[in-house]
Design a protein around this motif. Sequence first.
Motif, mmCIF file in Angstrom:
data_model
loop_
_atom_site.group_PDB
_atom_site.id
_atom_site.type_symbol
_atom_site.label_atom_id
_atom_site.label_comp_id
_atom_site.label_asym_id
_atom_site.label_seq_id
_atom_site.Cartn_x
_atom_site.Cartn_y
_atom_site.Cartn_z
ATOM 1 N N ALA A 1 -8.324 -8.386 -2.049
ATOM 2 C CA ALA A 1 -9.186 -7.204 -2.000
ATOM 3 C C ALA A 1 -9.829 -7.063 -0.622
ATOM 4 C CB ALA A 1 -10.264 -7.293 -3.074
ATOM 5 N N THR A 2 -10.244 -8.175 -0.054
ATOM 6 C CA THR A 2 -10.853 -8.155 1.278
ATOM 7 C C THR A 2 -9.853 -7.652 2.307
ATOM 8 O OG1 THR A 2 -12.300 -9.996 0.686
ATOM 9 C CG2 THR A 2 -11.962 -9.590 3.039
ATOM 10 N N TYR A 3 -8.621 -8.154 2.227
ATOM 11 C CA TYR A 3 -7.595 -7.740 3.185
ATOM 12 C C TYR A 3 -7.217 -6.273 2.985
ATOM 13 C CZ TYR A 3 -3.687 -8.037 6.377
ATOM 14 O OH TYR A 3 -2.840 -7.833 7.431
ATOM 15 N N LEU A 4 -7.118 -5.836 1.746
ATOM 16 C CA LEU A 4 -6.836 -4.432 1.456
ATOM 17 C C LEU A 4 -7.901 -3.543 2.090
ATOM 18 C CD1 LEU A 4 -5.359 -2.110 0.030
ATOM 19 C CD2 LEU A 4 -6.647 -2.693 -2.045
ATOM 20 N N ASP A 5 -9.156 -3.890 1.895
ATOM 21 C CA ASP A 5 -10.258 -3.123 2.475
ATOM 22 C C ASP A 5 -10.183 -3.131 4.002
ATOM 23 O OD1 ASP A 5 -12.752 -1.614 2.161
ATOM 24 O OD2 ASP A 5 -13.704 -3.404 3.031
ATOM 25 N N PHE A 6 -9.871 -4.292 4.562
ATOM 26 C CA PHE A 6 -9.740 -4.411 6.014
ATOM 27 C C PHE A 6 -8.647 -3.487 6.547
ATOM 28 C CE2 PHE A 6 -7.483 -6.343 9.598
ATOM 29 C CZ PHE A 6 -8.499 -6.381 10.542
ATOM 30 N N ARG B 1 -7.511 -0.780 5.215
ATOM 31 C CA ARG B 1 -7.945 0.620 5.075
ATOM 32 C C ARG B 1 -8.861 1.009 6.234
ATOM 33 N NH1 ARG B 1 -9.256 0.518 -1.422
ATOM 34 N NH2 ARG B 1 -7.101 0.919 -2.111
ATOM 35 N N LYS B 2 -9.750 0.104 6.612
ATOM 36 C CA LYS B 2 -10.711 0.398 7.681
ATOM 37 C C LYS B 2 -10.063 0.390 9.062
ATOM 38 C CE LYS B 2 -14.760 -1.095 5.149
ATOM 39 N NZ LYS B 2 -15.756 -2.146 4.933
ATOM 40 N N ARG C 1 -0.508 -1.912 3.802
ATOM 41 C CA ARG C 1 -0.781 -0.479 3.831
ATOM 42 C C ARG C 1 0.230 0.267 2.946
ATOM 43 N NH1 ARG C 1 -4.359 0.449 3.194
ATOM 44 N NH2 ARG C 1 -4.000 2.659 3.503
ATOM 45 N N ASP D 1 -0.632 -0.131 -0.626
ATOM 46 C CA ASP D 1 -1.754 0.742 -0.974
ATOM 47 C C ASP D 1 -1.261 2.170 -1.218
ATOM 48 O OD1 ASP D 1 -4.443 1.313 -1.474
ATOM 49 O OD2 ASP D 1 -4.938 1.555 0.652
#
Length: 106
Positions: free
Chosen positions: A7-12, A14-15, A70, A73
Amino acid sequence: MVKGIEATYLDFTRKTAKYPKRREKEYLMIGLMNVAGEVGGAFKKEIRDRVDNTDLIIDEMGDVLWYLQRLCDVYDVKISELMVNNMDKLFNRMSKEQMEEFRDGR
């Protein structure tokens, strides 16, 4: 729900994603192919120059992971689901003999 480092990497990702959203799939597909080629290129240089490019290869593999995350996602699939699906696919291709060897740890 995605938890932990995934989840942390997914959020990273995205940002840190900076590309035109209207061409997102195209951009990510081309980017993935490009960085996968860079992994191969770094390895090719190991062969040609007789050098250790391990650090560069690992660095480029990180870029492959970014693009893959990415794309996951965009396609609404978790990397962990890809892992499980791929293991199922490859396991189903095994002969009975190969399955037995796999289960026995040979």
